[in-house]
Design a protein around this motif. Structure first.
Motif, PDB file in Angstrom:
ATOM      1  N   PRO A   1       0.803  -1.225   0.000  1.00  0.00           N
ATOM      2  CA  PRO A   1       0.000   0.000   0.000  1.00  0.00           C
ATOM      3  C   PRO A   1       0.836   1.276   0.000  1.00  0.00           C
ATOM      4  O   PRO A   1       0.410   2.286  -0.559  1.00  0.00           O
ATOM      5  CB  PRO A   1      -0.827  -0.118   1.282  1.00  0.00           C
ATOM      6  CG  PRO A   1      -0.047  -1.036   2.163  1.00  0.00           C
ATOM      7  CD  PRO A   1       0.604  -2.016   1.237  1.00  0.00           C
ATOM      8  N   ALA A   2       2.007   1.254   0.611  1.00  0.00           N
ATOM      9  CA  ALA A   2       2.830   2.466   0.638  1.00  0.00           C
ATOM     10  C   ALA A   2       3.262   2.855  -0.770  1.00  0.00           C
ATOM     11  O   ALA A   2       3.267   4.042  -1.130  1.00  0.00           O
ATOM     12  CB  ALA A   2       4.051   2.242   1.529  1.00  0.00           C
ATOM     13  N   LEU A   3       3.622   1.869  -1.577  1.00  0.00           N
ATOM     14  CA  LEU A   3       4.002   2.160  -2.960  1.00  0.00           C
ATOM     15  C   LEU A   3       2.813   2.701  -3.736  1.00  0.00           C
ATOM     16  O   LEU A   3       2.947   3.680  -4.483  1.00  0.00           O
ATOM     17  CB  LEU A   3       4.551   0.902  -3.627  1.00  0.00           C
ATOM     18  CG  LEU A   3       4.940   1.050  -5.103  1.00  0.00           C
ATOM     19  CD1 LEU A   3       6.006   2.129  -5.284  1.00  0.00           C
ATOM     20  CD2 LEU A   3       5.413  -0.281  -5.670  1.00  0.00           C
ATOM     21  N   SER A   4       1.638   2.115  -3.559  1.00  0.00           N
ATOM     22  CA  SER A   4       0.457   2.587  -4.273  1.00  0.00           C
ATOM     23  C   SER A   4       0.134   4.035  -3.918  1.00  0.00           C
ATOM     24  O   SER A   4      -0.162   4.854  -4.800  1.00  0.00           O
ATOM     25  CB  SER A   4      -0.741   1.688  -3.942  1.00  0.00           C
ATOM     26  OG  SER A   4      -1.867   2.052  -4.713  1.00  0.00           O
ATOM     27  N   ARG A   5       0.222   4.389  -2.629  1.00  0.00           N
ATOM     28  CA  ARG A   5      -0.041   5.777  -2.206  1.00  0.00           C
ATOM     29  C   ARG A   5       0.984   6.730  -2.804  1.00  0.00           C
ATOM     30  O   ARG A   5       0.652   7.838  -3.224  1.00  0.00           O
ATOM     31  CB  ARG A   5      -0.032   5.871  -0.683  1.00  0.00           C
ATOM     32  CG  ARG A   5      -1.261   5.255   0.000  1.00  0.00           C
ATOM     33  CD  ARG A   5      -1.348   5.702   1.450  1.00  0.00           C
ATOM     34  NE  ARG A   5      -0.176   5.293   2.218  1.00  0.00           N
ATOM     35  CZ  ARG A   5      -0.064   4.147   2.871  1.00  0.00           C
ATOM     36  NH1 ARG A   5      -1.064   3.262   2.841  1.00  0.00           N
ATOM     37  NH2 ARG A   5       1.024   3.854   3.561  1.00  0.00           N
ATOM     38  N   ALA A   6       2.249   6.296  -2.834  1.00  0.00           N
ATOM     39  CA  ALA A   6       3.297   7.153  -3.395  1.00  0.00           C
ATOM     40  C   ALA A   6       3.069   7.394  -4.887  1.00  0.00           C
ATOM     41  O   ALA A   6       3.229   8.519  -5.380  1.00  0.00           O
ATOM     42  CB  ALA A   6       4.668   6.516  -3.161  1.00  0.00           C
ATOM     43  N   LEU A   7       2.661   6.358  -5.608  1.00  0.00           N
ATOM     44  CA  LEU A   7       2.382   6.502  -7.038  1.00  0.00           C
ATOM     45  C   LEU A   7       1.209   7.447  -7.268  1.00  0.00           C
ATOM     46  O   LEU A   7       1.251   8.304  -8.166  1.00  0.00           O
ATOM     47  CB  LEU A   7       2.083   5.134  -7.645  1.00  0.00           C
ATOM     48  CG  LEU A   7       3.210   4.096  -7.610  1.00  0.00           C
ATOM     49  CD1 LEU A   7       2.692   2.748  -8.101  1.00  0.00           C
ATOM     50  CD2 LEU A   7       4.407   4.547  -8.429  1.00  0.00           C
ATOM     51  N   ASP A   8       0.178   7.307  -6.467  1.00  0.00           N
ATOM     52  CA  ASP A   8      -0.995   8.177  -6.585  1.00  0.00           C
ATOM     53  C   ASP A   8      -0.604   9.642  -6.381  1.00  0.00           C
ATOM     54  O   ASP A   8      -1.016  10.528  -7.133  1.00  0.00           O
ATOM     55  CB  ASP A   8      -2.036   7.772  -5.542  1.00  0.00           C
ATOM     56  CG  ASP A   8      -3.417   7.565  -6.143  1.00  0.00           C
ATOM     57  OD1 ASP A   8      -3.649   8.014  -7.279  1.00  0.00           O
ATOM     58  OD2 ASP A   8      -4.245   6.948  -5.482  1.00  0.00           O
TER      59      ASP A   8
END
Length: 272
Positions: A240-247
């Motif tokens: 989830p941390a990677l997904s939030r960073a991409l967003d």
């Protein structure tokens, strides 16, 4: 019905050099941002190299395209080391699940089934439906009234055919087996309009086959029930941390004008 026919709910857009650039980001999201820290790991992006202009092989065989260059810009914005590897389209999600990559950057539709398996960013591209018409006929912009008894080419059995029937019931729909045949009929003046996927129509309008005959008319149509949610960057559910960073990076690329720069490079005729 009126809202759908008028194209309401479509993405707010900017214009640059005569090209409409869609804006899929919520301004309120800026207030929700978290400062993202560069990742020490190398993030592996997976894509396909056979779907221009979104993702395709460049002259030297290296993956490129709007989606690929947007992914590279995300990596630069987050100060992350990234790699991009092309794989067959139908293997991308399985490769992600099997940890052969960390992010899928390709034209895989966002659906409930996908969200049940993976995380995804907000959409950074959607599939607008558009009307195209010959430029020499002076036809009116599409509306339920204007299209009454007008011939509209559409690919039979598609979401576009269903939408046309639901919201333009008085149009004289003419079914074709494929879009190229419908486009040819429009070029020859055998139908008044074609209603189809805006991306494919944009490529045709700007290409040699159309010979400058035709252009978009009216607005874009983005009804989720017919045309889907669009595409986003897809990650595993345990990241989830990677997904939030991409967003967050995608929002910042829009704010900083990088999204528009890439969009203009790959969409000389905008599907929006």
């Amino acid at each position: 019905m009126a809202a759908a026919v008028c194209g309401l709910g479509s993405a707010p857009a900017a214009r640059a050099e005569g090209v409409t650039i869609p804006n899929f980001w919520n301004p309120r999201a800026r207030q929700e941002r978290m400062e993202t820290q560069p990742s020490a790991r190398t993030v592996r992006f997976l894509t396909d190299d056979d779907f221009p202009p979104l993702h395709f092989a460049g002259p030297d065989g290296t993956p490129t395209g709007f989606v690929v260059e947007l992914a590279r810009a995300v990596c630069e914005r987050l100060a992350m080391t990234c790699t991009v590897q092309a794989r067959r389209f139908d293997t991308l999600l399985d490769a992600l699940a099997e940890r052969q990559g960390d992010v899928v950057a390709a034209a895989i539709p966002l659906t409930p089934a996908l969200r049940a398996r993976f995380l995804a960013t907000r959409p950074y591209f959607r599939w607008p439906a558009r009307f195209a018409a010959r430029t020499d006929k002076g036809l009116p912009a599409p509306s339920a009234t204007a299209l009454a008894d007008r011939s509209v080419g559409v690919v039979g059995g598609t979401a576009h055919a269903a939408y046309l029937k639901a919201f333009f019931p008085k149009a004289a729909a003419k079914d074709f087996t494929d879009l190229a045949t419908a486009e040819g009929a429009l070029r020859r003046g055998e139908v008044d309009y074609v209603f189809a996927d805006g991306l494919n129509l944009a490529l045709w309008i700007g290409g040699v086959e159309a010979a400058g005959c035709c252009a978009f008319t009216g607005g874009d149509y983005l009804e989720n029930r017919y045309f889907g949610e669009g595409i986003g960057l897809v990650t595993r559910s345990d990241d989830p941390a990677l997904s939030r960073a991409l967003d967050d990076a995608l929002q910042r690329l829009w704010d900083e004008g990088k999204y528009a720069e890439l969009y203009l490079r790959f969409f000389p005729v905008s599907p929006f």
